[in-house]
Design a protein around this motif. Structure first.
Motif, mmCIF file in Angstrom:
data_model
loop_
_atom_site.group_PDB
_atom_site.id
_atom_site.type_symbol
_atom_site.label_atom_id
_atom_site.label_comp_id
_atom_site.label_asym_id
_atom_site.label_seq_id
_atom_site.Cartn_x
_atom_site.Cartn_y
_atom_site.Cartn_z
ATOM 1 N N VAL A 101 -1.117 -2.247 -2.243
ATOM 2 C CA VAL A 101 -0.999 -1.884 -0.825
ATOM 3 C C VAL A 101 -2.223 -1.099 -0.373
ATOM 4 O O VAL A 101 -2.729 -1.283 0.744
ATOM 5 N N PHE A 156 -4.999 -3.573 0.100
ATOM 6 C CA PHE A 156 -4.735 -4.411 1.271
ATOM 7 C C PHE A 156 -5.108 -3.684 2.562
ATOM 8 O O PHE A 156 -5.675 -4.283 3.482
ATOM 9 N N ASN A 157 -4.784 -2.389 2.639
ATOM 10 C CA ASN A 157 -4.989 -1.624 3.873
ATOM 11 C C ASN A 157 -6.283 -0.826 3.890
ATOM 12 O O ASN A 157 -6.643 -0.284 4.938
ATOM 13 N N CYS A 186 -0.976 -7.344 -6.874
ATOM 14 C CA CYS A 186 0.378 -7.748 -6.507
ATOM 15 C C CYS A 186 0.923 -8.770 -7.503
ATOM 16 O O CYS A 186 2.110 -8.739 -7.858
ATOM 17 N N GLU A 210 6.155 -9.189 -1.302
ATOM 18 C CA GLU A 210 4.835 -9.140 -0.674
ATOM 19 C C GLU A 210 4.005 -10.360 -1.055
ATOM 20 O O GLU A 210 3.328 -10.959 -0.204
ATOM 21 N N CYS A 240 2.548 -13.210 1.437
ATOM 22 C CA CYS A 240 1.106 -13.483 1.454
ATOM 23 C C CYS A 240 0.833 -14.972 1.261
ATOM 24 O O CYS A 240 -0.045 -15.548 1.921
ATOM 25 N N CYS A 291 5.286 4.351 7.861
ATOM 26 C CA CYS A 291 5.881 3.024 7.743
ATOM 27 C C CYS A 291 7.343 3.112 8.163
ATOM 28 O O CYS A 291 8.081 4.007 7.737
ATOM 29 N N CYS A 326 3.383 -0.854 6.494
ATOM 30 C CA CYS A 326 2.248 -0.841 5.569
ATOM 31 C C CYS A 326 2.068 -2.187 4.880
ATOM 32 O O CYS A 326 0.997 -2.452 4.328
ATOM 33 N N SER A 327 3.089 -3.030 4.897
ATOM 34 C CA SER A 327 3.001 -4.309 4.199
ATOM 35 C C SER A 327 3.937 -5.306 4.856
ATOM 36 O O SER A 327 4.827 -4.947 5.643
ATOM 37 N N ARG A 328 3.749 -6.565 4.513
ATOM 38 C CA ARG A 328 4.628 -7.614 5.026
ATOM 39 C C ARG A 328 6.034 -7.496 4.446
ATOM 40 O O ARG A 328 7.017 -7.830 5.107
#
Length: 370
Positions: free
Chosen positions: A175, A178-179, A197, A211, A215, A306, A333-335
């Motif tokens: 994470v 990713f960010n 991941c 996640e 993705c 989040c 923060c994530s999908r």
């Protein structure tokens, strides 16, 4: 009858070199007499706990550390005497400390608590590495004073835990990459995040499987592969359902939670299994972040977290997280967090927010014509 070692003391008049056990019985137990070296203890009364070797005491403390349910179980023993305090700080004891025994709440956070977690990290405790890494990276790294130093320390702790096979730490690093957490938007590394991941997925971490599935479905950081992403989501749901059934009974979709329990207390499976499973217990690191920034927001600081209650990661820079494309009120923060929060809470809240906004726009337009 169980008798503590602390109840065996030297008693005058019983004969030299003997000890008597004081229990609830009126007569002393003859089987409880213990022989010890008369020359070693010359006082009238001496505690036999002092004659126990350190190895035995360490083994007892290791067992206590590995089975403690809260930090007070271990701390109260360490406060008993100087010897317990010294042996309780032994790396063998701290290495076996469970997550519950080191889970510190925000109201108890202090420099000694910070020092204790660092001591556990140096002893090789993986859970302490993850907990302190999250605190350093997301909480202490946003205070302004030495924030970059705290962020680097947090990343090093998370990396250390990930190398030792900690699934949650591996997913947290994914994470972060990713960010671009703590580094900037230009430092986002989608390929590294996807690889981490995948590693967390191999370790069986459900959030990482979700996640990774999203993705693959969206083509984020990897070539788009919808069937493979769908299979990963089904695998994550199957694993979640299996864990839930092994721990507590699962209610069917027709039998929704009873009265007095809110919908947010249940985590709806993404697949078509038609089951409501209880939401997983919040990790102490995520609970610490939520309490930490709740306290800061009460003091006037504005930090976006989040929206997923089981995550509560904060933004380290403006517009770091993705927002809901419909209402733009919730950020994630994530999908995986967005998908879980949409199923459990946000679908109803988002619809209500959109309806309220449409009514407000209509009323404003009507007021102009009037």
């Amino acid at each position: 009858m169980q008798r503590s070692h602390l109840s065996l003391i030297r008693v005058g008049g019983m004969g030299s070199g003997t000890a008597r056990c004081f229990c609830s019985e009126s007569k002393p137990c003859k089987r409880s007499r213990v022989q010890f070296d008369e020359a070693e203890y010359s006082g009238e009364k001496a505690c036999l706990f002092d004659c126990l070797p350190d190895d035995i005491v360490l083994s007892i403390l290791c067992y206590l550390s590995a089975s403690a349910d809260c930090p007070s179980d271990l701390v109260s023993v360490m406060k008993t005497c100087k010897r317990m305090n010294r042996l309780g700080k032994n790396p063998l004891v701290l290495e076996k400390a469970t997550l519950k025994s080191i889970s510190i709440r925000v109201e108890n956070w202090s420099p000694p608590a910070h020092k204790f977690l660092k001591r556990c990290v140096r002893a090789g405790n993986v859970e302490a590495c993850y907990l302190l890494g999250m605190i350093e990276c997301y909480c202490l790294g946003l205070r302004g004073d030495g924030c970059h130093t705290h962020t680097r320390k947090g990343l090093s702790y998370l990396l250390r835990a990930s190398r030792r096979g900690h699934a949650a730490a591996t997913y947290s690093l994914a994470v972060i990459f990713f960010n671009g957490t703590g580094m900037g938007k230009s430092q986002e590394n989608l390929s590294t995040g996807f690889s981490l991941c995948q590693r967390a997925t191999q370790l069986g971490y459900v959030d990482a499987m979700r996640e990774l599935g999203h993705c693959l479905q969206d083509g984020y950081g990897v070539a788009k592969d919808v069937p493979r992403g769908r299979r990963l989501l089904l695998d994550a749901n199957t694993r979640e359902l299996a864990v839930s059934r092994s721990s507590r009974p699962v209610a069917s979709a027709a039998a929704l939670p009873g009265e007095g329990s809110s919908r947010s207390e249940y985590c709806y499976l993404h697949s078509d299994f038609g089951c409501d499973v209880p939401a997983p217990e919040v990790h102490p690191a995520n609970r610490f972040m939520a309490e930490w920034f709740q306290t800061r927001q009460n003091l006037g600081e504005s930090v976006r977290l989040c929206a997923n209650a089981n995550c509560s990661r904060p933004e380290t820079r403006r517009f770091e997280f993705r927002v809901c494309s419909m209402c733009a009120l919730a950020c994630y923060c994530s999908r995986a967090c967005q998908a879980v929060h949409w199923k459990t809470v946000h679908s109803a809240a988002c619809t209500a927010a959109i309806a309220a906004r449409r009514v407000r726009i209509f009323n404003n337009a009507l007021a102009r014509f009037e």
